[in-house]
Design an enzyme around this catalytic site. Structure first.
Site, mmCIF file in Angstrom:
data_model
loop_
_atom_site.group_PDB
_atom_site.id
_atom_site.type_symbol
_atom_site.label_atom_id
_atom_site.label_comp_id
_atom_site.label_asym_id
_atom_site.label_seq_id
_atom_site.Cartn_x
_atom_site.Cartn_y
_atom_site.Cartn_z
ATOM 1 N N GLY A 250 126.147 -21.074 62.211
ATOM 2 C CA GLY A 250 126.685 -22.169 63.027
ATOM 3 C C GLY A 250 126.919 -23.442 62.242
ATOM 4 O O GLY A 250 127.133 -24.506 62.808
ATOM 5 N N ASP B 41 138.884 -17.428 57.128
ATOM 6 C CA ASP B 41 137.492 -17.147 56.782
ATOM 7 C C ASP B 41 137.285 -15.690 56.376
ATOM 8 O O ASP B 41 136.634 -15.387 55.375
ATOM 9 C CB ASP B 41 136.572 -17.490 57.968
HETATM 10 C C1 GLA Z 1 137.437 -22.451 61.410
HETATM 11 C C2 GLA Z 1 138.347 -21.261 61.698
HETATM 12 C C3 GLA Z 1 139.399 -21.126 60.598
HETATM 13 C C4 GLA Z 1 140.123 -22.439 60.339
HETATM 14 C C5 GLA Z 1 139.125 -23.584 60.182
HETATM 15 C C6 GLA Z 1 139.799 -24.919 60.066
HETATM 16 O O1 GLA Z 1 136.662 -22.209 60.266
HETATM 17 O O2 GLA Z 1 137.604 -20.079 61.776
HETATM 18 O O3 GLA Z 1 140.304 -20.105 60.934
HETATM 19 O O4 GLA Z 1 141.055 -22.707 61.342
HETATM 20 O O5 GLA Z 1 138.198 -23.634 61.245
HETATM 21 O O6 GLA Z 1 140.536 -24.978 58.889
#
Ligand code: GLA
Length: 385
Positions: A127, A177
């Site tokens: 988190g 990510d």
């Molecule tokens: C989170 C989301 C990503 C991206 C970021 C902001 O980490 O999981 O896909 O949008 O926020 O860049």
């Protein structure tokens, strides 16, 4: 070691050794924030914090133990695998959705593991804006594919995990990510073109490290702030008559909100359009070894996230300001979705401790507590252990 710990956790639960063990890293995003869902460019790096998963076939019902969440889920994987709904996101069993989602998506591809035993051990802070969820999903997919003796490309794994995250924990995340968690190369940042999913591995500067500071302010992507930013960005693209804001150059963005676009959506659009341009410049700076330029682009990215995109919080701003004032810092910024979470500083490795001390002093003076922090190099993506 994490892989030994997860083997031991599996043994403790099942009384025998696992068939496969896999791990995947968390990430920080160096630059290119809130642009992955606008088909933009992002430049994240895998961190030296990983989630490891041990899997083996089970004879009875499936069991999944998470050391981090101190819980064991038991259930059956026969029939359709559905999200566990407990009424509250904070319910202890909510974490299991991050493990079940990839299994459900694999089932759609014809990968059926039957009932399984599963143990999860992680040192990715949960988190906290360093993608503990992507690490878990990618590790699960990698382990499950190995158990089924199947393979998928790193891009296919990322897409599968994104679908899993949309359908199970139901957060409308972009593709960044899981792409970096599945595909990163040690010692390198990963430039991802979120439209073509073309990848470029760029070496991190020698002698530099990233310090991750956890503001201690907890965000959840499912809280609504993230979804509302995403909706504003997609709405702005529509009003401006394009598929995604990737199609707009900084020069062609109107100088103020045009008729039909609210001023606030125009500011959101200005962040996205300028951030994509900054990320392209930052990738070139990294390729040329121009760390000073890279750092100043990180600083500009933070200002834009704070002022135009409104996703920073005072705790993060204090960390960024203090890090930038410390000797040895090239640049600093909020990383990840925002509304709390983590800030990063790109620093000279030999001065990392000093930068941390300086930030801690400033943070304690303002908030009366010390932020958790750690220094990291760029790790590799998912692997079998
Ligand atoms: C989170 C989301 C990503 C991206 C970021 C902001 O980490 O999981 O896909 O949008 O926020 O860049």
């Amino acid at each position: 070691m994490l892989s030994d710990r997860v083997r031991a956790a599996f043994y403790q639960m099942s009384g025998h050794a696992p068939t496969v063990v896999a791990s995947a890293p968390g990430r920080v995003n160096l630059i290119g924030e809130h642009v992955d869902y606008a088909d933009g460019l992002v430049l994240p790096m895998a961190i030296e914090r990983r989630t490891a998963i041990a899997l083996g076939p089970a004879t009875g019902r499936s069991r999944c133990a998470s050391a981090q969440f101190d819980g064991v889920w038991q259930g059956t994987l026969a029939g359709e695998i559905r999200p566990i709904r407990s009424g509250s996101d904070a319910a202890p069993e909510a974490w299991i959705n991050y493990a079940l989602g990839p299994l459900a998506e694999l089932r759609h591809l014809g990968v059926d593991l039957g009932e399984i035993d599963c143990a999860i051990v992680s040192d990715v802070p949960p988190g906290g804006g360093v993608s503990s969820s992507a690490a878990l999903e990618v590790a699960m997919t990698t382990a499950a594919l190995a158990l089924a003796q199947r393979t998928l490309s790193g891009i296919e794994i990322a897409r599968l995990c994104q679908r899993a995250e949309h359908r199970f924990p139901q957060t409308p995340c972009g593709i960044m990510d899981m792409t970096v968690s599945a595909n990163a190369r040690a010692g390198h940042a990963l430039l991802i073109d979120c439209r073509s999913l073309e990848l470029r591995h760029l070496p991190m500067p020698a002698g530099a490290q990233v310090v991750v500071f956890d503001s201690g302010v907890r965000h959840r992507l499912s809280d609504g702030g993230y979804a509302s930013r995403r909706a504003a960005v997609e709405g702005a693209a529509k009003s401006l008559g394009m598929k995604a804001l990737r199609d707009l150059s900084p020069e062609s963005l109107p100088a103020s909100a045009p008729v039909g676009l609210e001023a606030i959506s125009w500011r959101r659009a200005r962040h996205v359009v300028s951030e994509i341009a900054r990320t392209a410049c930052a990738a070139e700076a990294l390729a040329k070894g121009d760390t000073a330029r890279f750092g100043s682009l990180m600083n500009a990215s933070h200002a834009s996230l704070r002022d135009d995109f409104d996703v920073s919080v005072p705790e993060i701003d204090v960390i960024v300001e203090a890090a930038c004032a410390a000797e040895g810092t090239f640049g600093a910024r909020l990383t990840g979705g925002g509304f709390g979470g983590c800030a990063i500083a790109l620093v000279r490795a030999d001065l990392a401790e000093q930068v941390i001390e300086h930030v801690n002093r400033k943070f304690v003076a303002r908030f009366g507590r010390t932020p958790n922090s750690f220094a990291t190099g760029a790790d590799m993506g998912a692997r079998l252990e």
